[in-house]
Design an enzyme around this catalytic site. Structure first.
Site, PDB file in Angstrom:
ATOM      1  N   GLU A 246       0.825  -1.200   0.000  1.00  0.00           N
ATOM      2  CA  GLU A 246       0.000   0.000   0.000  1.00  0.00           C
ATOM      3  C   GLU A 246       0.860   1.250   0.000  1.00  0.00           C
ATOM      4  OE1 GLU A 246      -2.650  -0.429   3.389  1.00  0.00           O
ATOM      5  OE2 GLU A 246      -2.608  -2.611   3.140  1.00  0.00           O
ATOM      6  N   GLU A 357      -9.863   5.362   2.988  1.00  0.00           N
ATOM      7  CA  GLU A 357     -10.158   4.525   4.148  1.00  0.00           C
ATOM      8  C   GLU A 357     -10.155   5.403   5.389  1.00  0.00           C
ATOM      9  OE1 GLU A 357      -8.141   0.846   6.727  1.00  0.00           O
ATOM     10  OE2 GLU A 357      -7.316   1.393   4.773  1.00  0.00           O
TER      11      GLU A 357
END
Length: 442
Positions: A246, A357
């Protein structure tokens, strides 16, 4: 007489010592735990903060504000952000935390990728031709730069570690924080406390992903919450064996001690259980670039109905060596995750996700007001809602291409939403985000 006085003094000393020991014992186990914690924190800081060649400070105030590769896509005005208080240590490239890993003790550092994805330089050549190189890539450069053969590392403080739930969990995400678009059980909606608004592709073998990400500073309600925008390179199932790489930007008071927008990376090979971490907070990612500090603050950031700024991130698998490389902007190849760290990703990815997120701690039974992206819903569009543009994947022939069959997913669209689009200038893109708690998201 002298002997008698000496004996008395000795007796008094013994009594005082016994009294001190008794007082310490009376304090109970709490004191012992505090001592053990201090020692544990000290040992952890010693592992993380490697001996630097030099440390970068600016006019006696220590800070590092990342201003690399921000492309103003509207207006030419740049508002510089205030210092963030970081210390940047220049650590020899061979002494970085990655090499604490037992499998990396005799590793030969790969200083550059064998291959870049095809089409990358064609895509960037116009921008590179017109780009004026900034006089400083990071503000701490104004008072020095990290020498060749070193890398800049944000120094971890005692307070950083103490904010974590435990020393062991410092720098790690909670288990089950990956969005799983095909298996959302409404009864388990907020079990992990993580919510998402993403675009995704699956059903093929992927060897990398790229995107240009709009940069904002979302408001965070609770110190233990965060908001981030990133891309995910995923392999395996959404169970205990998930592999993930990520990269993106985040605001995380718990991790950094402030509300600044910061560049970050993350990796795990077991669904966030025992492996992986943010940035360089464990052994794994090998950095080779001496200009970009992971976890450094990003500046400038976008303003609502004002100037817009974005960053480009590319992660791809070197087809020869097999390592996963990361590039920031057009010019900064930062480093790589060795392929042996992963099981599924040692071959290829099975899913790519892009988006936002947040952590919803559900305080007092109410949804968090922590913002995602700009804190505004996608339908507000450019200058108001946050976006990902020029979204691409790397295929099995090492070519950058537009993704096919892009889906969209969010757990609660009345809290955070996502809208896909496509046009000639931005290619595949999407707007995403939201304010969290509102009249439709109680």
């Amino acid at each position: 007489m002298a002997a008698h006085v000496s004996v008395c003094r000795g007796l008094v000393a013994v009594l005082v010592l016994v009294a001190c020991v008794s007082c310490a014992a009376a304090e109970g186990g709490g004191s012992d735990r505090a001592v053990r914690q201090r020692l544990e924190v000290r040992r952890h800081l010693k592992r993380l903060n490697k001996k630097p060649v030099k440390s970068i400070r600016f006019f006696g105030i220590v800070y590092s504000t990342l201003i690399i590769q921000f492309l103003p896509v509207w207006k030419n005005h740049i508002n510089m952000q205030s210092p963030d208080g970081d210390i940047i240590d220049c650590v020899h490239v061979s002494h970085q935390p990655a090499f604490d890993h037992p499998f990396l003790k005799s590793h030969t550092i790969q200083m550059r990728p064998t291959y870049h994805p095809e089409g990358l330089f064609d895509e960037n050549k116009v921008a590179s031709r017109n780009k004026k190189t900034p006089s400083t890539a990071q503000l701490w450069h104004q008072n020095g730069r990290c020498p060749e053969d070193t890398i800049p590392i944000r120094r971890t403080s005692r307070d950083d570690v103490l904010r974590a739930s435990s020393v062991k969990r410092y720098g790690r995400k909670k288990h089950r924080s990956i969005p799983s678009p095909l298996s959302v059980d409404p009864d388990l909606l907020n079990e992990s406390g993580h919510q998402h608004a993403i675009a995704y592709v699956e059903g093929d073998r992927y060897y990398g992903a790229k995107a240009t990400i709009n940069v904002w500073r979302p408001k965070i309600q609770q110190p233990n919450e965060f908001s981030l925008s990133q891309l995910w390179i995923l392999g395996g199932s959404f169970g205990e064996d998930l592999n993930s790489i990520e990269a993106g930007w985040q605001v995380s008071p718990d991790l950094y001690g402030d509300n600044n927008t910061r560049l970050f990376t993350y990796w795990t090979s077991d669904a966030y259980q025992a492996t992986g971490c943010y940035n360089l907070l464990c052994s794994g990612f090998i950095q080779v670039n001496n200009e970009v500090a992971m976890g450094a603050s990003i500046s400038p950031i976008s303003n609502y109905d004002g100037s817009q700024y974005d960053i480009s991130i590319l992660v791809w698998k070197d087809p020869k060596e097999g390592n996963w490389w990361m590039q920031f902007g057009n010019d900064y190849v930062l480093g790589y995750w060795p392929s042996f760290l992963f099981s599924y990703l040692s071959d290829s990815a099975s899913m790519i996700e892009w988006g936002g997120e947040v952590v919803n701690s559900d305080a007092d039974g109410e949804h968090t007001s922590t913002e995602m992206g700009s804190g505004h819903f996608p339908e507000e569009g450019f200058g108001k809602a946050s976006y990902f543009r020029n979204v691409q994947v790397v295929d099995g022939s090492n070519n950058l291409r537009a993704p096919r069959g892009v889906g969209a997913f969010t757990e609660q669209s009345n809290c955070y939403d996502v809208q896909n689009g496509n046009n000639g200038e931005w290619g595949q893109y999407f707007y995403y985000g939201g304010p969290g708690r509102n009249s439709n998201c109680p």
